[in-house]
Design a protein around this motif. Structure first.
Motif, PDB file in Angstrom:
ATOM      1  N   MET A   1    -144.674   8.113 -55.008  1.00 16.81           N
ATOM      2  CA  MET A   1    -144.278   9.243 -55.767  1.00 16.81           C
ATOM      3  C   MET A   1    -145.624   9.952 -55.777  1.00 16.81           C
ATOM      4  O   MET A   1    -146.278   9.517 -56.795  1.00 16.81           O
ATOM      5  N   TYR A   2    -145.762  11.124 -55.232  1.00 17.85           N
ATOM      6  CA  TYR A   2    -146.819  11.966 -55.686  1.00 17.85           C
ATOM      7  C   TYR A   2    -146.471  13.160 -56.234  1.00 17.85           C
ATOM      8  O   TYR A   2    -145.841  14.028 -55.833  1.00 17.85           O
ATOM      9  N   PHE A   3    -147.481  13.493 -57.536  1.00 15.84           N
ATOM     10  CA  PHE A   3    -147.023  14.530 -58.277  1.00 15.84           C
ATOM     11  C   PHE A   3    -148.534  15.604 -58.334  1.00 15.84           C
ATOM     12  O   PHE A   3    -149.526  14.894 -58.312  1.00 15.84           O
ATOM     13  N   TRP A   4    -148.394  16.824 -57.817  1.00 10.20           N
ATOM     14  CA  TRP A   4    -149.387  17.802 -57.957  1.00 10.20           C
ATOM     15  C   TRP A   4    -149.099  18.917 -58.600  1.00 10.20           C
ATOM     16  O   TRP A   4    -148.237  19.792 -58.266  1.00 10.20           O
TER      17      TRP A   4
ATOM     18  N   VAL B   1    -146.877   5.521 -58.701  1.00 12.34           N
ATOM     19  CA  VAL B   1    -146.873   6.949 -58.961  1.00 12.34           C
ATOM     20  C   VAL B   1    -148.475   7.400 -58.975  1.00 12.34           C
ATOM     21  O   VAL B   1    -148.966   6.898 -59.772  1.00 12.34           O
ATOM     22  N   LEU B   2    -148.739   8.301 -58.113  1.00 14.53           N
ATOM     23  CA  LEU B   2    -149.823   9.119 -58.172  1.00 14.53           C
ATOM     24  C   LEU B   2    -149.554  10.417 -58.814  1.00 14.53           C
ATOM     25  O   LEU B   2    -148.916  11.538 -58.438  1.00 14.53           O
ATOM     26  N   LEU B   3    -150.084  10.488 -60.340  1.00 19.59           N
ATOM     27  CA  LEU B   3    -149.776  11.652 -61.329  1.00 19.59           C
ATOM     28  C   LEU B   3    -150.723  12.438 -61.212  1.00 19.59           C
ATOM     29  O   LEU B   3    -151.659  12.429 -62.231  1.00 19.59           O
ATOM     30  N   ASN B   4    -151.082  13.309 -60.126  1.00 20.69           N
ATOM     31  CA  ASN B   4    -152.200  14.298 -60.151  1.00 20.69           C
ATOM     32  C   ASN B   4    -152.209  15.307 -61.089  1.00 20.69           C
ATOM     33  O   ASN B   4    -151.939  16.553 -60.154  1.00 20.69           O
ATOM     34  N   ALA B   5    -152.035  15.221 -62.334  1.00 22.95           N
ATOM     35  CA  ALA B   5    -151.946  16.518 -63.185  1.00 22.95           C
ATOM     36  C   ALA B   5    -152.910  16.001 -64.433  1.00 22.95           C
ATOM     37  O   ALA B   5    -153.266  15.164 -64.590  1.00 22.95           O
TER      38      ALA B   5
END
Length: 427
Positions: free
Chosen positions: A276-279, A325-329
């Motif tokens: 699950m990727y967040f950008w 989860v990659l939470l890229n924030a």
């Protein structure tokens, strides 16, 4: 005369046993815990094959440091990275900012063209800060227990390539900490300075909860099941589009751009994604007197935080929801003043996520997109588990890009997370 008898299995007496999580993970080489006890005391423990076994006792010390001062030093180190590195601004002989070099360490990911002396001076300063937080603040003290514990831990951390778990009530920026700084660090080469960071030397994860998830193993798929959750306005001049293409190549990919789409799927009992990727942007929000918590915002700007995760997933804690989860924030992995500051990642893990990877500081978009492109490409190829990939990327960006920002990505759990396909093999 012997003959084969037909058999029909009607019960699996080992069903519960095979669900135990320790059967699917590898024990770390070094397990370090820092427990906050009554009266604000910190008790440190350490075990694993990376330290010698002691006869009749264990590696343990009650430290003289107090949680508030450790948290304060941690916050100062994170601020130091932003002020000294991300916001670094060269000036001329009269102290005026050079217009052709506006924040040169933040606008591009590849710093091979940056003046060596500038990089070396800034990185040496960060090494001093990382070593001071670990040895002069957290592990300071002249009593015998603390001195012996500090000596054994220093010796273990000075090794290379360990798998280290920091199981701690103290949320610190572990990969940004350093082995003891050399007094001549300012004259050392960049490679020597990079090698002092724990994130360069070892695979590292931070944990804190007991039995975060025990349940039926997740369902595997013939195609990786992934999602892109993003603010479409973020990073238009970066490699964000390339990341989206890699994420969708050969996968079952769900794209979400609004809060409504997030809650629609998070409240589904059978939400089942492997990555699950967040950008998007991250910021701290709160209602006084409650401490602020991290919230992320997609395109519509509605905040999504750990409380939202708990509201939507409370009834499904043993479901098939098991993503990395990659939470890229910005600040998504921040080791802040209390556990509340990492509340979003804690809630994701508590409700099933294998782990959360995110930056510990306000991250420049140019580097964040490059990091995501490398991580997602390698993770979807199933080259290694998340701990190995994170460690490899820390070294990759230091060696190839002369950039230490990969040290600021922290794993909250998930060191053993790895992509698998339905045939039982790796992707």
């Amino acid at each position: 005369m012997p003959r084969s008898l037909a058999a029909r299995i009607v019960q699996d007496p080992s069903d519960g046993f095979r669900h135990l999580p320790h059967l699917h993970t590898q024990a770390p080489d070094l397990h370090v815990s820092f427990d906050v006890l009554g009266g604000g005391r910190i008790r440190a423990r350490m075990a694993g094959p990376a330290v010698p076994a002691l006869r009749g006792t264990e590696h343990k010390a009650d430290l003289g440091a107090r949680p508030d001062e450790v948290h304060g030093a941690s916050a100062r180190l994170c601020a130091r990275w932003k002020e000294r590195f991300v916001d670094f601004q060269p000036v001329d002989d009269q102290g005026r900012a050079l217009r052709d070099r506006q924040r040169p360490f933040a606008t591009v990911a590849d710093l091979t063209a940056a003046p060596e002396h500038e990089l070396r001076a800034v990185v040496a300063d960060l090494v001093r800060g990382g070593a001071s937080l670990l040895f002069d603040t957290l592990l300071r003290g002249d009593d015998v227990q603390t001195a012996v514990f500090r000596s054994y831990l220093r010796s273990a951390l000075s090794q290379q390539g360990l798998r280290i778990r920091f199981d701690s009530d103290l949320h610190l920026p572990w990969p940004m900490l350093c082995v003891a700084a050399d007094p001549s660090a300012g004259k050392a080469s960049l490679d020597t300075l990079f090698a002092r960071f724990l994130g360069h030397r070892h695979q590292i994860e931070h944990t804190g909860d007991a039995y975060a998830w025990i349940g039926t193993p997740r369902t595997t798929q013939s195609q990786p099941v992934v999602s892109l959750n993003h603010d479409v306005r973020v990073g238009r001049t970066t490699k964000a589009d390339a990341v989206a293409k890699v994420l969708a190549d050969g996968t079952l990919c769900t794209v979400r751009t609004t809060y409504e789409e997030l809650i629609r799927d998070f409240e589904q009992p059978h939400l089942d994604e492997q990555l699950m990727y967040f950008w998007c942007h991250g910021e701290f929000v709160g209602n006084a007197p409650e401490p602020p918590v991290l919230a992320i915002r997609l395109t519509d700007g509605t905040p999504f935080d750990g409380h939202t995760v708990r509201e939507l997933r409370a009834d499904y804690r043993h479901s098939s929801f098991r993503p990395l989860v990659l939470l890229n924030a910005c600040y998504a992995g921040l080791a802040g003043a209390s556990a509340d500051r990492s509340f979003l990642s804690r809630m994701l893990i508590e409700h099933g996520a294998q782990g959360v990877l995110g930056p510990l500081i306000a991250m420049p978009q140019a580097f964040a997109a490059e990091y995501a492109l490398e991580f997602i490409t390698r993770y979807l190829r199933a080259d290694a588990n998340a701990g190995r990939i994170t460690h490899d990327l820390a070294r990759h960006f230091a060696a190839q890009y002369r950039n230490p920002l990969a040290f600021t990505y922290g794993l909250h759990g998930g060191m053993d997370a790895q992509l698998e396909r339905a045939n039982g093999g790796e992707a």
